[in-house]
Design a protein around this motif. Structure first.
Motif, PDB file in Angstrom:
ATOM      1  N   LEU A   1      13.516  12.784  54.005  1.00  0.00           N
ATOM      2  CA  LEU A   1      13.375  11.368  53.672  1.00  0.00           C
ATOM      3  C   LEU A   1      14.664  10.781  53.122  1.00  0.00           C
ATOM      4  CD1 LEU A   1       9.819  11.326  52.050  1.00  0.00           C
ATOM      5  CD2 LEU A   1      10.453  10.806  54.401  1.00  0.00           C
ATOM      6  N   SER A   2      15.428  11.594  52.393  1.00  0.00           N
ATOM      7  CA  SER A   2      16.687  11.107  51.832  1.00  0.00           C
ATOM      8  C   SER A   2      17.674  10.707  52.929  1.00  0.00           C
ATOM      9  CB  SER A   2      17.319  12.171  50.932  1.00  0.00           C
ATOM     10  OG  SER A   2      17.807  13.268  51.701  1.00  0.00           O
ATOM     11  N   LYS A   3      17.477  11.252  54.117  1.00  0.00           N
ATOM     12  CA  LYS A   3      18.362  10.948  55.245  1.00  0.00           C
ATOM     13  C   LYS A   3      17.881   9.744  56.047  1.00  0.00           C
ATOM     14  CE  LYS A   3      19.450  15.869  55.645  1.00  0.00           C
ATOM     15  NZ  LYS A   3      19.216  17.108  56.414  1.00  0.00           N
ATOM     16  N   VAL A   4      16.552   9.570  56.120  1.00  0.00           N
ATOM     17  CA  VAL A   4      16.021   8.528  57.000  1.00  0.00           C
ATOM     18  C   VAL A   4      15.689   7.220  56.273  1.00  0.00           C
ATOM     19  CG1 VAL A   4      13.584   9.212  56.835  1.00  0.00           C
ATOM     20  CG2 VAL A   4      14.426   8.134  58.921  1.00  0.00           C
ATOM     21  N   LEU A   5      15.297   7.298  55.011  1.00  0.00           N
ATOM     22  CA  LEU A   5      14.857   6.087  54.318  1.00  0.00           C
ATOM     23  C   LEU A   5      15.963   5.052  54.070  1.00  0.00           C
ATOM     24  CD1 LEU A   5      12.120   7.336  51.827  1.00  0.00           C
ATOM     25  CD2 LEU A   5      11.849   6.181  54.022  1.00  0.00           C
ATOM     26  N   PRO A   6      17.219   5.460  53.835  1.00  0.00           N
ATOM     27  CA  PRO A   6      18.255   4.431  53.717  1.00  0.00           C
ATOM     28  C   PRO A   6      18.384   3.570  54.973  1.00  0.00           C
ATOM     29  CG  PRO A   6      19.026   6.487  52.777  1.00  0.00           C
ATOM     30  CD  PRO A   6      17.725   6.801  53.459  1.00  0.00           C
TER      31      PRO A   6
ATOM     32  N   GLU B   1      16.505   2.430  67.684  1.00  0.00           N
ATOM     33  CA  GLU B   1      15.276   1.820  68.175  1.00  0.00           C
ATOM     34  C   GLU B   1      14.534   0.940  67.169  1.00  0.00           C
ATOM     35  OE1 GLU B   1      12.723   4.732  69.986  1.00  0.00           O
ATOM     36  OE2 GLU B   1      14.404   5.830  70.877  1.00  0.00           O
ATOM     37  N   GLY B   2      14.827   1.076  65.900  1.00  0.00           N
ATOM     38  CA  GLY B   2      14.092   0.334  64.888  1.00  0.00           C
ATOM     39  C   GLY B   2      14.443  -1.152  64.884  1.00  0.00           C
ATOM     40  N   LYS B   3      13.424  -1.998  64.859  1.00  0.00           N
ATOM     41  CA  LYS B   3      13.615  -3.443  64.804  1.00  0.00           C
ATOM     42  C   LYS B   3      12.520  -4.022  63.903  1.00  0.00           C
ATOM     43  CE  LYS B   3      16.875  -3.817  68.055  1.00  0.00           C
ATOM     44  NZ  LYS B   3      17.068  -2.362  68.228  1.00  0.00           N
TER      45      LYS B   3
ATOM     46  N   ASP C   1       7.868   4.500  65.539  1.00  0.00           N
ATOM     47  CA  ASP C   1       9.143   4.714  64.845  1.00  0.00           C
ATOM     48  C   ASP C   1       8.998   5.171  63.404  1.00  0.00           C
ATOM     49  OD1 ASP C   1      10.347   3.711  67.172  1.00  0.00           O
ATOM     50  OD2 ASP C   1      10.354   1.656  66.393  1.00  0.00           O
ATOM     51  N   LEU C   2       7.866   4.870  62.763  1.00  0.00           N
ATOM     52  CA  LEU C   2       7.787   4.977  61.302  1.00  0.00           C
ATOM     53  C   LEU C   2       6.704   5.923  60.823  1.00  0.00           C
ATOM     54  CD1 LEU C   2       8.202   1.144  60.598  1.00  0.00           C
ATOM     55  CD2 LEU C   2       9.988   2.898  60.673  1.00  0.00           C
TER      56      LEU C   2
ATOM     57  N   PRO D   1      10.795  11.153  62.573  1.00  0.00           N
ATOM     58  CA  PRO D   1      11.792  10.088  62.689  1.00  0.00           C
ATOM     59  C   PRO D   1      13.119  10.523  62.069  1.00  0.00           C
ATOM     60  CG  PRO D   1      10.211   9.581  60.956  1.00  0.00           C
ATOM     61  CD  PRO D   1       9.724  10.830  61.636  1.00  0.00           C
ATOM     62  N   THR D   2      14.183  10.035  62.635  1.00  0.00           N
ATOM     63  CA  THR D   2      15.519  10.333  62.118  1.00  0.00           C
ATOM     64  C   THR D   2      16.271   9.023  61.907  1.00  0.00           C
ATOM     65  OG1 THR D   2      16.524  10.460  64.320  1.00  0.00           O
ATOM     66  CG2 THR D   2      15.589  12.505  63.408  1.00  0.00           C
ATOM     67  N   ALA D   3      17.333   9.088  61.112  1.00  0.00           N
ATOM     68  CA  ALA D   3      18.146   7.898  60.888  1.00  0.00           C
ATOM     69  C   ALA D   3      18.761   7.417  62.192  1.00  0.00           C
ATOM     70  CB  ALA D   3      19.228   8.205  59.859  1.00  0.00           C
ATOM     71  N   GLU D   4      19.146   8.373  63.037  1.00  0.00           N
ATOM     72  CA  GLU D   4      19.764   8.019  64.316  1.00  0.00           C
ATOM     73  C   GLU D   4      18.779   7.284  65.225  1.00  0.00           C
ATOM     74  OE1 GLU D   4      21.902  11.002  62.238  1.00  0.00           O
ATOM     75  OE2 GLU D   4      19.810  11.053  62.935  1.00  0.00           O
ATOM     76  N   LYS D   5      17.536   7.778  65.261  1.00  0.00           N
ATOM     77  CA  LYS D   5      16.537   7.123  66.098  1.00  0.00           C
ATOM     78  C   LYS D   5      16.219   5.729  65.569  1.00  0.00           C
ATOM     79  CE  LYS D   5      11.810   7.322  67.819  1.00  0.00           C
ATOM     80  NZ  LYS D   5      10.482   7.965  67.750  1.00  0.00           N
TER      81      LYS D   5
END
Length: 240
Positions: free
Chosen positions: A224-229, A180-182, A158-159, A172-176
């Motif tokens: 990264l600005s889209k996924v890191l938050p 799926e992120g835990k 995931d990361l 990786p995307t914010a949506e994924k």
């Protein structure tokens, strides 16, 4: 390491195509410690040193390294797996850095393996950066916990942001991550419970420049600005 060994071929492990150091050679260990000391001097304020120690050889095919196996069994006996010098090498680097006040980190994939057990134990004070479980011979997360090690989660499923999407990775995307992120999830769909998570120092989002030319820095920062938050929303409470 391959680049270093191009300049110092006499330090290469035989049978490794000059991609690994000869961990059976004391002169090699002195050479590596000299390099480490120079790095420590450049970053005096850092309290952590990641020595890597992964992808040393193809751990699944130890028979491809007869020199290493022969030397190892000559010192440690016929029950040795062939990795004992490797473990000892990592322990020596760890002890050297600990004397300089550094916390040492290593990657997980070469240690506590199911298929290659070392007679030499791994230093208990290293922090284990658990990034992958793609090979069935690799130790599972809970095996590290059983042995009393501290973990850091680098879940490659995931990361991992790998430039060029090399080695089968996708960006990786914010949506994924939302889907799926835990925080308790490690590579290979391994999950820890709340009590087990006490041995986890934090979680990392990794950027690897496998194919550095495919994206400009501005494009990477935009991604990264889209996924890191979303990453911080999920992992922030356990992020070091």
């Amino acid at each position: 390491m391959g680049s270093l060994l191009e300049q110092n071929p006499e330090f290469a492990l035989p049978d490794s195509n000059q991609q690994a150091v000869d961990v059976t050679n004391p002169a090699v260990i002195d050479w590596i410690m000299g390099i480490i000391d120079k790095i420590v001097d450049i970053f005096p304020d850092s309290d952590t040193f990641h020595i890597g120690a992964d992808e040393f050889i193809d751990f699944r095919q130890i028979e491809k390294y007869p020199y290493l196996v022969e030397k190892t069994r000559g010192k440690y006996g016929n029950k040795a797996s062939g990795l004992e010098f490797y473990y000892d090498y990592v322990n020596k680097l760890t002890e050297h850095l600990q004397k300089k006040g550094k916390q040492v980190r290593i990657w997980n994939d070469g240690f506590l393996r199911k298929d290659l057990q070392s007679l030499v134990p791994l230093n208990k004070n290293v922090e284990i950066c658990y990034w992958t479980n793609w090979d069935k011979g690799m130790a599972e997360v809970k095996e590290w916990l059983t042995k009393g090690y501290t973990l850091i989660n680098f879940c490659d499923n995931d990361l991992y942001y790998v430039l060029g999407e090399e080695a089968g990775y996708s960006y990786p995307t914010a949506e994924k991550l939302e889907r799926e992120g835990k925080i308790q999830k490690f590579s290979g769909q391994q999950y820890l419970n709340q009590e087990e998570m006490k041995a986890v120092r934090g979680t990392y989002f990794s950027i690897w420049a496998d194919n550095a030319a495919v994206k400009a820095v501005s494009e990477i920062l935009d991604d990264l600005s889209k996924v890191l938050p979303e990453f911080m929303k999920i992992y922030g409470e356990n992020d070091e």
